[in-house]
Design a protein around this motif. Structure first.
Motif: not given
Lengths: 308, 308, 308, 308
Positions: D1-11, D192-209
């Motif tokens: 899997n190859e991931v490009n985000t705002q900040f980096g390029h990950y394999l 779930a956060a991994e879904y977002i990050f692996s699509n290219g968005n690193e800016r994620i907050m986790l929320c306990e509710r």
């Protein structure tokens, strides 16, 4: 129902009919009268607005205004272990030592505690040191043998609805710390306390120790909502047990401090000279060094809370 | 650990070391040897593949091949109520009567049962009728007084981890029906049974009675998965309690029949002459007419299951 | 609120004021009027006492009196797999094939299904065979592309409160099978169905697939109480999913049969030519041989239930 | 899997084979290489030890060292309400305003928000005031219309496993606050956060509710254990939502402060000019006066925590 306790004489009337409670309030010998809509009565804050403070003697008090730290090993293991723990507690100004001599264990083949002999050995050492003892009682028959050596009887989560044990502890003149059941409700915890009070013992502490949930990332789900709510519903002191509440050593600190902010009147934590060698619960037990750091933070956090 | 029961003599060795179990198996006096990887040992099916059948005498058996129906009121209330229930049971060929004389109640102010006198009164009537008694025991001290009047001791959900009570029931020569805890796991239920067996009593039934969940559309969540799994993991009979398992009268029928298909060896149901007047649990108690329809359907469903 | 569906035209009034509903009932053009105290209205049995039967065409009906079996693999994997499954279904008289082409997966790195091309391939083969297709839709945008190839849209547990998806499915003239949420309540499931119905689609099935609990001896806790209660509260068909409900292959049979006794109108089960090689859910998927035995037992159990 | 985000390029390589990761680490163009044993990879702290800080511009940062308070009404209701809230926020130095324009509601007949027009109206006022907007997005199709008016996209508890929505938000260059599911696990939240990050968005907050439990004394069970654990497992900021976490106004304060001690990087709270008139969630919404007291206590508590 007529209830005599160490401190007072109560008459509880339960019924559905509406009537003017003032008609009773004016009878001779009646000091005060209240209507309590909760299912529990005597432990409710609806009639006793002032919080209960439990006096253990020697200046040790638990309740609003008197933050309590109870610390010690999961199981009492040896004379040497007791001595080491006492030394640790004294160095940190902790006045109440926890430890189990009767251990409820899921498996019949696990270590079940040193029993009454362990308690006596423990008692001797703490008396000299001026340290109070809190330990679990598992059955009615143990009470008589234990009573002279115990300052607080603890009722464990698995006995939270052992009503005969609660009845018996209501007839004893020693404080009781009552743990919430494995998946007990706030209401059930208060009703369990009502069993004790209605049998004549007013000196009860309620303890939140985490509930069972679907989450497997930790041991139990610490329910700090319950701490906040118990403080509102009841006049009894509320103690938090972060060791069982999360069950993982390196998070006990954070959950203990969070408990203070949620309103707890004290904490009970597992501490051991060498947690990795403890007979039970080692994975959630703090080392002395970790515990010392926690005590200091607890005092600061409590201080901040009280300043609000 | 050495265990002597009514039926055998067992040695349980617990350890981590790998060794050739045949070296023990060949010793004189050893009949058989097994390695049991489960946390519980004696109640596991891993060494006893053949299911346990409990013989209550007079041809009343419980276990694989002998579907058991236990019926009766939540609480024993009066001589007249007992007589009426017995008549109902006899008319329907039911051999085991349930009923509570010691009632665990959330509130100390609720009806707590007729106690030992109620049990004796009940015993007299059932003896004449040839009906067996199952009733709850709440504390160790009650065992001696009850034992002559009881055919099956029941341990309630709130005492599912009252280990001292389990120990004591392990020393008694009467069958025990052990309910799963309010939010007990399958593993905890089997460990609780292990307490009884390892103290010397092999005649144990496991009972699924619903677990606590977030759902409020009914009282408890009947867990039929557990019934299926318990039958695989243990050789002990598994009884379903649909009355507590759903807690609403008009659905007890469906859940009882579903329990049969999930593999239950019997059911325990609440029945009352006039459910709406019952001292406790009226909302989940069947009338005689509803119960009769259920008995017939249970037999047909069990018959179909056995034909598979 | 005004609702037009395939079958009728409804006006829903929500308010707190008490008024005589007959004043509306007498207006011209009004066929019937009901007061529905449930939070959900159109899916409630309070106004529609007669159970809904969903007609898929070609004599395939689902609902009271028409027990439905839906079987097939967790994921559609290949042309060969589809052909094999169809052969198995036809040999057993099963008319509805399940299978996933869009798979909701906890991890983004897991197999996520063959997508629309898989669906088209599948469609071609089933048309020839006269088999109906049920498959999961995960987002609104997929509906248009899928609609010509699908007989029943399935909404998965993770989308049980994806209200936009529910709205969109309400505007479509295809039946919808709606799964209960991972920890959804009975009430939430009915409210989710209300979303679909109130957007214009009356052909809805409710599906119990197990809830999340603290128990780890199996995958989900099959809640047969919910099956019994849904049949009382709603006129919609109720389908049981024993594969997810227990999640362990060797118990699927028992839980499926138990579901029938609890009142289910059908079951949806995972079947695969070689479960151990399935792309997903293999551990809860039946082999053809196991499935055949189950189909036969389902018919007998349903037959017995209908005879009551 | 190859991931490009705002900040980096990950394999990302997923496999079972053991091999020497240094062989890859030495390839040209590779900056760093890690073995991540968690099921989630990119959001794990195992490769990124330094905590993520999210920069919203204008000096507003969220993450370790930058405690964030997000406050505002449950629903955006009117221009006047927005103006009043902004004034309250500015007076207290709060930089991020919460509010719903798309509301997920259990019943299709409840108020569902002002929609995109409400958002635009809100945006105009906040721009002038220099306040950032966080608001819930419910479906992929809404993203394009909303993106110019939103500073943080919020994913609600009911969409915590709406994987298509998560995929889509991974392709967007705006931060995302991801709420834990109604009964989501810590692991599912991270996946779930991994879904977002692996699509290219690193800016994620986790929320306990808060999670769903059997307890009915409050709305949800705030799980502060999860806050402590998330901070250890992931480098992402963790936000606490005490309003939903307990659901009762007079306890929000205590739970918010407890969240800080458990390790939260910020809180999101419901505030309204007149909570008793709010369109939704009034019972858990603070008045301005209560909120002001809370802001001050939050700062002091955070200050104490940082001093440890």
């Amino acid at each position: 129902n007529e209830v005599n306790t160490q401190f007072g004489h109560y008459l509880i009337g339960i019924g559905k009919a509406e009537f003017d409670i003032r008609s009773i309030g004016n009878l001779p010998g009646i000091k005060d009268i209240h209507r309590v809509s909760d299912a529990y009565k005597l432990v409710s804050k609806k009639w006793k607005v002032e919080d209960t403070v439990i006096d253990l003697g020697d200046g040790v008090r638990i309740g609003t205004g008197h933050f309590a730290v109870m610390a010690g090993p999961c199981s009492i293991e040896s004379e040497e272990q007791i001595a080491s723990t006492i030394e640790h507690l004294q160095a940190n100004g902790i006045k109440i030592m926890r430890g189990g001599v009767y251990k409820p264990r899921s498996s019949p083949y696990s270590f079940r505690g040193l029993g009454i002999d362990g308690l006596k050995m423990w008692y001797e050492q703490t008396r000299e040191a001026g340290i109070k003892i809190i330990t679990e009682v598992m059955m009615t028959e143990q009470i008589d043998a234990m009573i002279d050596y115990v300052d607080i009887f603890q009722v464990g989560a698995r006995n939270a609805q052992n009503f005969n044990l609660l009845d018996a502890l209501g007839k004893v003149d020693k404080p009781v710390l009552l743990k919430r059941g494995i998946s007990g409700t706030v209401e059930e915890l208060l009703q369990a306390a009502e069993y004790i009070f209605s049998n004549g013992n007013e000196r009860i502490m309620l303890c939140e120790r985490g509930i069972r949930s679907y989450e497997s990332a930790y041991r139990n789900t610490m329910d700090l909502n319950a701490v906040a709510i118990l403080k509102e519903k009841s006049h009894l002191p509320v103690i938090a047990d972060p060791s069982h509440g999360i069950g993982v050593r390196r998070f006990v600190d954070k959950i203990a401090l969070a408990s203070v902010m949620a309103g707890a009147d004290g904490v009970i934590v597992e501490v051991h000279q060498r947690p990795e060698k403890a007979f039970s619960d080692g994975q959630q037990t703090l080392s002395y060094k970790e515990a010392e750091r926690l005590y200091s933070r607890l005092r600061q956090t409590y201080g901040l809370r009280e300043s609000f």
